[in-house]
Design an enzyme around this catalytic site. Structure first.
Site, mmCIF file in Angstrom:
data_model
loop_
_atom_site.group_PDB
_atom_site.id
_atom_site.type_symbol
_atom_site.label_atom_id
_atom_site.label_comp_id
_atom_site.label_asym_id
_atom_site.label_seq_id
_atom_site.Cartn_x
_atom_site.Cartn_y
_atom_site.Cartn_z
ATOM 1 C CB CYS A 51 -0.898 -0.239 1.160
ATOM 2 S SG CYS A 51 -2.211 -1.298 1.150
ATOM 3 C CG HIS A 66 -3.097 3.592 2.080
ATOM 4 N ND1 HIS A 66 -3.727 3.250 1.006
ATOM 5 C CD2 HIS A 66 -3.148 2.545 2.899
ATOM 6 C CE1 HIS A 66 -4.251 1.925 1.350
ATOM 7 N NE2 HIS A 66 -3.578 1.740 2.264
ATOM 8 C CG ASN A 68 -7.104 -0.216 1.444
ATOM 9 O OD1 ASN A 68 -6.154 -0.222 0.700
ATOM 10 N ND2 ASN A 68 -6.590 -0.428 2.703
HETATM 11 O O1 UT7 Z 1 -4.155 -0.905 3.707
HETATM 12 C C1 UT7 Z 1 -3.027 -0.860 4.326
HETATM 13 C C2 UT7 Z 1 -2.917 -2.072 5.381
HETATM 14 N N1 UT7 Z 1 -4.382 -2.269 5.744
HETATM 15 C C3 UT7 Z 1 -5.033 -1.581 6.741
HETATM 16 O O2 UT7 Z 1 -4.189 -0.486 7.350
HETATM 17 C C4 UT7 Z 1 -6.339 -2.112 7.323
HETATM 18 C C5 UT7 Z 1 -6.004 -2.154 9.097
HETATM 19 N N2 UT7 Z 1 -6.921 -2.929 9.925
HETATM 20 C C6 UT7 Z 1 -8.305 -2.277 9.553
HETATM 21 O O3 UT7 Z 1 -8.785 -1.737 8.889
HETATM 22 C C7 UT7 Z 1 -9.410 -2.936 10.882
HETATM 23 O O4 UT7 Z 1 -8.656 -3.921 11.744
HETATM 24 C C8 UT7 Z 1 -10.406 -4.032 10.075
HETATM 25 C C9 UT7 Z 1 -11.659 -3.069 9.162
HETATM 26 C C10 UT7 Z 1 -9.818 -5.039 9.037
HETATM 27 C C11 UT7 Z 1 -11.302 -4.823 11.163
HETATM 28 O O5 UT7 Z 1 -11.994 -3.661 12.023
HETATM 29 P P1 UT7 Z 1 -11.595 -3.658 13.425
HETATM 30 O O6 UT7 Z 1 -12.363 -2.836 14.209
HETATM 31 O O7 UT7 Z 1 -10.033 -3.729 13.785
HETATM 32 O O8 UT7 Z 1 -11.997 -5.163 13.932
HETATM 33 P P2 UT7 Z 1 -11.483 -6.452 14.731
HETATM 34 O O9 UT7 Z 1 -10.412 -7.276 13.724
HETATM 35 O O10 UT7 Z 1 -10.887 -5.983 16.039
HETATM 36 O O11 UT7 Z 1 -12.558 -7.423 14.983
HETATM 37 C C12 UT7 Z 1 -13.790 -7.189 15.914
HETATM 38 C C13 UT7 Z 1 -15.033 -7.851 15.670
HETATM 39 C C14 UT7 Z 1 -14.484 -9.443 15.823
HETATM 40 O O12 UT7 Z 1 -15.504 -10.168 16.136
HETATM 41 P P3 UT7 Z 1 -15.130 -10.448 17.981
HETATM 42 O O13 UT7 Z 1 -13.953 -11.318 17.883
HETATM 43 O O14 UT7 Z 1 -15.223 -9.273 18.498
HETATM 44 O O15 UT7 Z 1 -16.490 -11.125 18.260
HETATM 45 C C15 UT7 Z 1 -14.311 -9.783 14.029
HETATM 46 O O16 UT7 Z 1 -14.634 -11.095 14.044
HETATM 47 O O17 UT7 Z 1 -15.664 -7.812 14.230
HETATM 48 C C16 UT7 Z 1 -15.542 -8.932 13.817
HETATM 49 N N3 UT7 Z 1 -15.628 -8.661 12.403
HETATM 50 C C17 UT7 Z 1 -16.778 -8.582 11.574
HETATM 51 N N4 UT7 Z 1 -17.915 -8.418 11.985
HETATM 52 C C18 UT7 Z 1 -18.874 -7.780 10.859
HETATM 53 C C19 UT7 Z 1 -14.466 -8.450 11.454
HETATM 54 N N5 UT7 Z 1 -14.801 -8.237 10.171
HETATM 55 C C20 UT7 Z 1 -15.983 -8.206 10.270
HETATM 56 C C21 UT7 Z 1 -17.009 -7.855 9.154
HETATM 57 N N6 UT7 Z 1 -18.499 -7.988 9.525
HETATM 58 N N7 UT7 Z 1 -16.754 -7.653 8.007
#
Ligand code: UT7
Length: 337
Positions: free
Chosen positions: A119, A261, A291
């Site tokens: 990225c 980004h 993204n």
């Molecule tokens: O492009 C350069 C590199 N990439 C980035 O910079 C992206 C960096 N990361 C992110 O943008 C975020 O971490 C994500 C969007 C990928 C995830 O968001 P988050 O707020 O960090 O969620 P999380 O991974 O902490 O997960 C929270 C909860 C989890 O459930 P539990 O364990 O709390 O029950 C996940 O399983 O949200 C759940 N979850 C979802 N729920 C509904 C993860 N993805 C989804 C989804 N829909 N699409």
């Protein structure tokens, strides 16, 4: 190509910009139909409402050619001396995608090669292009960033399928002087291979091939430790931005427009908040493009010029972060063209 080495005082000046997204749009509700997710979760956790995706038959080079053509048109140019393409989704693992892109743009014969910095690819490619100009290898360079990210995303992985999307952006760089609008100011780049496992495509490279065991199911897809990536993204983009500003001799209040980004709206908000840059100075398009990996900054610049939010004279701070880990930041004053 032979040119005199290292002419003094040559800066890289942006002379044109172009962006392209494929026409097919996928909304959050389209994803809800096939993934355990919700429109509300995607909007609040990522800021994304819809994104553009490639359809079968369209590859990274097709997006790159279109963005490159638009950048050349905006620069009122048809000839450059080199093409640098940043991508994480090359058409094939070998050869590089850039030569085919250059040929389709009528630039057959010029040096053309790919840069891999995920990225942060655009900022790395920009620095390489600027290096070509500074050392006299070229007078004009086309820098393209293009990613068909959805081709490496596991459609069943809700943590990545809701974020990543497809697109391309490009700029034309020309040799000029450091004090003119459009000249790249301070460019800061960095990497940390200790954390290379946070973002990977495990299969397809020499590590997996030499292991002597077949890849595991799903290893051909993009894997990301989202939570850890999120934390590093905020820290690294903030730190790189501050270093770039310090090197340029700019204060935070000198920044008219901030183009980060487009990883996730919450990441952008957190970086901007740490820097004290309010929403009125932030350029953003993540809501409708998602993204797009390395393409996100030049695509954002092209769309911001088109909608008037970025104009000649704006002092611009760019920053990016991604797999590698790799990050970067740069300053410039947006030119008239
Ligand atoms: O492009 C350069 C590199 N990439 C980035 O910079 C992206 C960096 N990361 C992110 O943008 C975020 O971490 C994500 C969007 C990928 C995830 O968001 P988050 O707020 O960090 O969620 P999380 O991974 O902490 O997960 C929270 C909860 C989890 O459930 P539990 O364990 O709390 O029950 C996940 O399983 O949200 C759940 N979850 C979802 N729920 C509904 C993860 N993805 C989804 C989804 N829909 N699409």
């Amino acid at each position: 190509m032979t040119r005199p080495p290292f002419p003094a005082g040559r800066a890289a000046v942006i002379a044109g910009v172009g962006g392209y997204v494929p026409p097919t749009v996928v909304t959050n509700n389209d994803l809800v139909a096939r993934l355990d997710t919700s429109d509300e979760w995607i909007r609040t956790r990522t800021g994304i409402v819809s994104r553009h995706v490639v359809t079968p038959g369209t590859a990274t080079s097709d997006l790159a050619v279109e963005a490159g053509r638009r950048a050349l048109k905006s620069a009122e140019d048809s000839q450059v001396d080199a093409v640098v393409l940043a991508t994480t989704t090359p058409d094939r693992p070998c050869p590089a995608t850039a030569p085919a892109v250059a040929t389709r743009l009528g630039l057959s014969g010029v040096p053309a090669f790919d840069v891999a910095a995920v990225c942060t690819g655009f900022l790395y490619a920009l620095a390489v292009g600027a290096g070509f100009l500074a050392c006299g290898l070229a007078d004009r360079v086309l820098v393209i960033a293009s990613d068909a990210f959805t081709t490496i995303i596991d459609p069943a992985d809700r943590s990545t399928a809701v974020i990543f999307a497809d697109g391309a952006g490009a700029v034309v760089l020309r040799a000029g002087s450091a004090d003119e609008p459009g000249a790249l100011g301070s460019v800061v780049l960095g990497s940390d291979g200790e954390l290379s496992d946070l973002i990977t495509v495990p299969a397809g490279g020499s590590r997996q091939r030499s292991a002597g065991t077949p890849p595991q199911p799903g290893d051909e897809f993009f894997h990301m430790n989202g939570r850890a990536t999120y934390r590093h993204a905020v820290e690294r983009m903030t730190a790189a931005s501050l270093r770039s500003l310090a090197t340029a001799g700019w204060r935070l209040e000198d920044v008219d427009r901030f183009a980060a980004h487009q990883a996730n709206a919450r990441i952008l908000g957190a970086v901007a908040e740490r820097l004290g840059i309010g929403p009125e100075r932030q350029l953003t398009n993540i809501e409708h493009v998602g993204n797009t990996g390395g393409a996100s900054i030049p695509l954002l610049l092209a769309q911001s010029v088109a909608d008037g939010s970025l104009a000649a004279g704006h002092r611009l701070l760019l920053t990016a972060f991604g797999g590698g880990l790799a990050w970067g930041a740069a300053t410039l004053t947006w030119p008239e063209f």
